[in-house]
Design a protein around this motif. Structure first.
Motif, PDB file in Angstrom:
ATOM      1  N   THR A  50       0.829  -1.200   0.000  1.00 40.21           N
ATOM      2  CA  THR A  50       0.000   0.000   0.000  1.00 40.21           C
ATOM      3  C   THR A  50       0.867   1.256   0.000  1.00 40.21           C
ATOM      4  N   ILE A  51       0.242   2.374  -0.360  1.00 41.31           N
ATOM      5  CA  ILE A  51       0.913   3.673  -0.234  1.00 41.31           C
ATOM      6  C   ILE A  51       0.798   4.082   1.233  1.00 41.31           C
ATOM      7  N   ILE A  52       1.909   4.243   1.895  1.00 41.95           N
ATOM      8  CA  ILE A  52       1.886   4.496   3.337  1.00 41.95           C
ATOM      9  C   ILE A  52       1.328   5.888   3.632  1.00 41.95           C
ATOM     10  N   THR A  53       0.588   5.968   4.725  1.00 44.60           N
ATOM     11  CA  THR A  53      -0.025   7.242   5.103  1.00 44.60           C
ATOM     12  C   THR A  53       1.015   8.289   5.474  1.00 44.60           C
ATOM     13  N   GLU A  54       2.193   7.849   5.873  1.00 49.10           N
ATOM     14  CA  GLU A  54       3.262   8.782   6.251  1.00 49.10           C
ATOM     15  C   GLU A  54       3.716   9.648   5.089  1.00 49.10           C
ATOM     16  N   ILE A  55       3.281   9.314   3.877  1.00 50.77           N
ATOM     17  CA  ILE A  55       3.627  10.144   2.723  1.00 50.77           C
ATOM     18  C   ILE A  55       3.148  11.579   2.927  1.00 50.77           C
ATOM     19  N   GLY A  56       2.117  11.754   3.747  1.00 50.96           N
ATOM     20  CA  GLY A  56       1.595  13.081   4.026  1.00 50.96           C
ATOM     21  C   GLY A  56       2.558  13.985   4.768  1.00 50.96           C
ATOM     22  N   ARG A  57       3.641  13.425   5.303  1.00 46.68           N
ATOM     23  CA  ARG A  57       4.645  14.228   6.014  1.00 46.68           C
ATOM     24  C   ARG A  57       5.619  14.905   5.063  1.00 46.68           C
ATOM     25  N   LEU A  66       1.041  -1.692  -6.586  1.00 52.98           N
ATOM     26  CA  LEU A  66       0.458  -1.053  -5.410  1.00 52.98           C
ATOM     27  C   LEU A  66      -1.012  -1.431  -5.261  1.00 52.98           C
ATOM     28  N   THR A  67      -1.416  -1.714  -4.037  1.00 53.84           N
ATOM     29  CA  THR A  67      -2.792  -2.106  -3.739  1.00 53.84           C
ATOM     30  C   THR A  67      -3.346  -1.176  -2.657  1.00 53.84           C
ATOM     31  N   GLY A  68      -4.590  -1.390  -2.313  1.00 56.23           N
ATOM     32  CA  GLY A  68      -5.212  -0.562  -1.285  1.00 56.23           C
ATOM     33  C   GLY A  68      -5.678   0.770  -1.853  1.00 56.23           C
ATOM     34  N   SER A  69      -6.040   1.663  -0.976  1.00 58.10           N
ATOM     35  CA  SER A  69      -6.611   2.934  -1.402  1.00 58.10           C
ATOM     36  C   SER A  69      -5.552   4.024  -1.485  1.00 58.10           C
ATOM     37  N   ILE A  70      -5.921   5.118  -2.148  1.00 54.83           N
ATOM     38  CA  ILE A  70      -5.087   6.314  -2.153  1.00 54.83           C
ATOM     39  C   ILE A  70      -5.272   6.983  -0.794  1.00 54.83           C
ATOM     40  N   PRO A  71      -4.209   7.161  -0.034  1.00 55.34           N
ATOM     41  CA  PRO A  71      -4.386   7.703   1.321  1.00 55.34           C
ATOM     42  C   PRO A  71      -4.882   9.153   1.297  1.00 55.34           C
ATOM     43  N   THR A  72      -5.767   9.458   2.219  1.00 58.26           N
ATOM     44  CA  THR A  72      -6.278  10.829   2.322  1.00 58.26           C
ATOM     45  C   THR A  72      -5.157  11.811   2.620  1.00 58.26           C
ATOM     46  N   LYS A 110     -11.613  12.850  -1.253  1.00 64.31           N
ATOM     47  CA  LYS A 110     -12.024  14.248  -1.408  1.00 64.31           C
ATOM     48  C   LYS A 110     -10.930  15.201  -0.962  1.00 64.31           C
ATOM     49  N   GLU A 111     -10.050  14.746  -0.080  1.00 66.29           N
ATOM     50  CA  GLU A 111      -8.955  15.585   0.405  1.00 66.29           C
ATOM     51  C   GLU A 111      -8.003  15.999  -0.700  1.00 66.29           C
ATOM     52  N   ILE A 112      -7.965  15.219  -1.774  1.00 68.77           N
ATOM     53  CA  ILE A 112      -7.057  15.529  -2.880  1.00 68.77           C
ATOM     54  C   ILE A 112      -7.463  16.827  -3.581  1.00 68.77           C
ATOM     55  N   SER A 113      -8.719  17.237  -3.405  1.00 70.96           N
ATOM     56  CA  SER A 113      -9.187  18.479  -4.009  1.00 70.96           C
ATOM     57  C   SER A 113      -8.476  19.706  -3.454  1.00 70.96           C
ATOM     58  N   ALA A 114      -7.793  19.560  -2.320  1.00 74.58           N
ATOM     59  CA  ALA A 114      -7.069  20.684  -1.714  1.00 74.58           C
ATOM     60  C   ALA A 114      -5.764  20.988  -2.438  1.00 74.58           C
ATOM     61  N   LEU A 115      -5.389  20.164  -3.421  1.00 73.22           N
ATOM     62  CA  LEU A 115      -4.100  20.331  -4.095  1.00 73.22           C
ATOM     63  C   LEU A 115      -4.223  21.358  -5.218  1.00 73.22           C
ATOM     64  N   GLY A 116      -4.200  22.610  -4.845  1.00 73.86           N
ATOM     65  CA  GLY A 116      -4.391  23.695  -5.799  1.00 73.86           C
ATOM     66  C   GLY A 116      -3.248  23.903  -6.761  1.00 73.86           C
ATOM     67  N   ASN A 117      -2.056  23.333  -6.481  1.00 73.08           N
ATOM     68  CA  ASN A 117      -0.907  23.455  -7.383  1.00 73.08           C
ATOM     69  C   ASN A 117      -0.772  22.278  -8.332  1.00 73.08           C
ATOM     70  N   LEU A 118      -1.621  21.268  -8.173  1.00 70.88           N
ATOM     71  CA  LEU A 118      -1.489  20.040  -8.951  1.00 70.88           C
ATOM     72  C   LEU A 118      -1.871  20.284 -10.408  1.00 70.88           C
ATOM     73  N   ALA A 119      -0.925  20.049 -11.302  1.00 71.19           N
ATOM     74  CA  ALA A 119      -1.167  20.228 -12.733  1.00 71.19           C
ATOM     75  C   ALA A 119      -1.452  18.906 -13.440  1.00 71.19           C
ATOM     76  N   PHE A 120      -0.875  17.822 -12.950  1.00 70.93           N
ATOM     77  CA  PHE A 120      -1.027  16.511 -13.590  1.00 70.93           C
ATOM     78  C   PHE A 120      -1.474  15.485 -12.555  1.00 70.93           C
ATOM     79  N   LEU A 121      -2.641  14.895 -12.778  1.00 69.55           N
ATOM     80  CA  LEU A 121      -3.123  13.790 -11.960  1.00 69.55           C
ATOM     81  C   LEU A 121      -3.452  12.640 -12.895  1.00 69.55           C
ATOM     82  N   ILE A 122      -2.624  11.606 -12.857  1.00 68.31           N
ATOM     83  CA  ILE A 122      -2.774  10.470 -13.764  1.00 68.31           C
ATOM     84  C   ILE A 122      -2.911   9.208 -12.919  1.00 68.31           C
ATOM     85  N   ALA A 123      -4.137   8.711 -12.836  1.00 70.36           N
ATOM     86  CA  ALA A 123      -4.433   7.532 -12.020  1.00 70.36           C
ATOM     87  C   ALA A 123      -5.205   6.502 -12.830  1.00 70.36           C
TER      88      ALA A 123
END
Length: 194
Positions: free
Chosen positions: A3-10, A24-30, A54-67
């Motif tokens: 999984t993508i570890i939640t600590e990525i938020g740090r 990679l399995t599991g969900s995209i961490p909030t 829905k938390e990903i909507s806060a990424l106002g600088n994100l230009a490329f989201l490819i999932a």
């Protein structure tokens, strides 16, 4: 793998995240929504499940989201327009469902939108006609209903419009027909009358 570890938020200074073509399995961490410096997120071709948080909507600088090419599901976040810098949004070949949020038409920097091969339902939002920068729009192989909005004829930068294999009805609006000189418009697999 795993999984993508939640600590990525740090990693609050992270600008580029490329996790493509892994196992990679599991969900995209909030917690991904905490990476406010992020300009590009590549998650395609994994086995990720669950909704786009829905938390990903806060990424106002994100230009490329490819999932694309995962097993993501659920509806798109209603406030997706908060990602106001998005240039490329690629979510094709997943299991997303529900109606497309009308606020997607507020993404004024968007040049490429890939939503094909999902389970989206309901009408094509007329608000998409407001994205004057859009040059690629792929919405084929969903369960979209209603007619092709005439507002899509305002997309003068468009080079490819894919609406194949939906449940659309009616005729191709004259405004969209006028685009066909410069745009590939494919609506095969619908109940569209020429």
């Amino acid at each position: 793998s795993g999984t993508i570890i939640t600590e990525i938020g740090r990693l609050t200074k992270l600008a580029l995240l490329e996790l493509n073509e892994n196992d990679l399995t599991g969900s995209i961490p909030t917690e991904l929504g905490l990476l406010t410096e992020l300009t590009s997120a590549g998650l395609w071709n994994n086995q990720l499940t669950g909704p786009l948080p829905k938390e990903i909507s806060a990424l106002g600088n994100l230009a490329f989201l490819i999932a694309s090419d995962n097993q993501l599901d659920g509806p798109l976040p209603r406030d997706i327009d908060r990602m106001s810098s998005l240039s490329v949004l690629s979510l094709g070949s997943n299991a997303f469902n529900g109606a497309l949020p009308t606020r997607i038409g507020h993404l004024q920097e968007l040049t490429q939108l890939f939503l094909q091969d999902n389970g989206f339902t309901g009408p094509i939002p007329t608000e998409l006609g407001k994205i004057s920068t859009l040059n690629l729009l792929f919405m084929g192989s969903n369960d979209l209903t209603g007619t092709i909005p005439s507002e899509l004829g305002m997309l003068t930068q468009l080079t490819w419009l894919d609406l194949t294999s939906n449940s659309l009805t009616g005729t191709v609006p004259i405004e969209v027909q006028d685009l066909m000189n410069t745009t590939v418009v494919d609506y095969v697999g619908n109940a569209i009358v020429d």
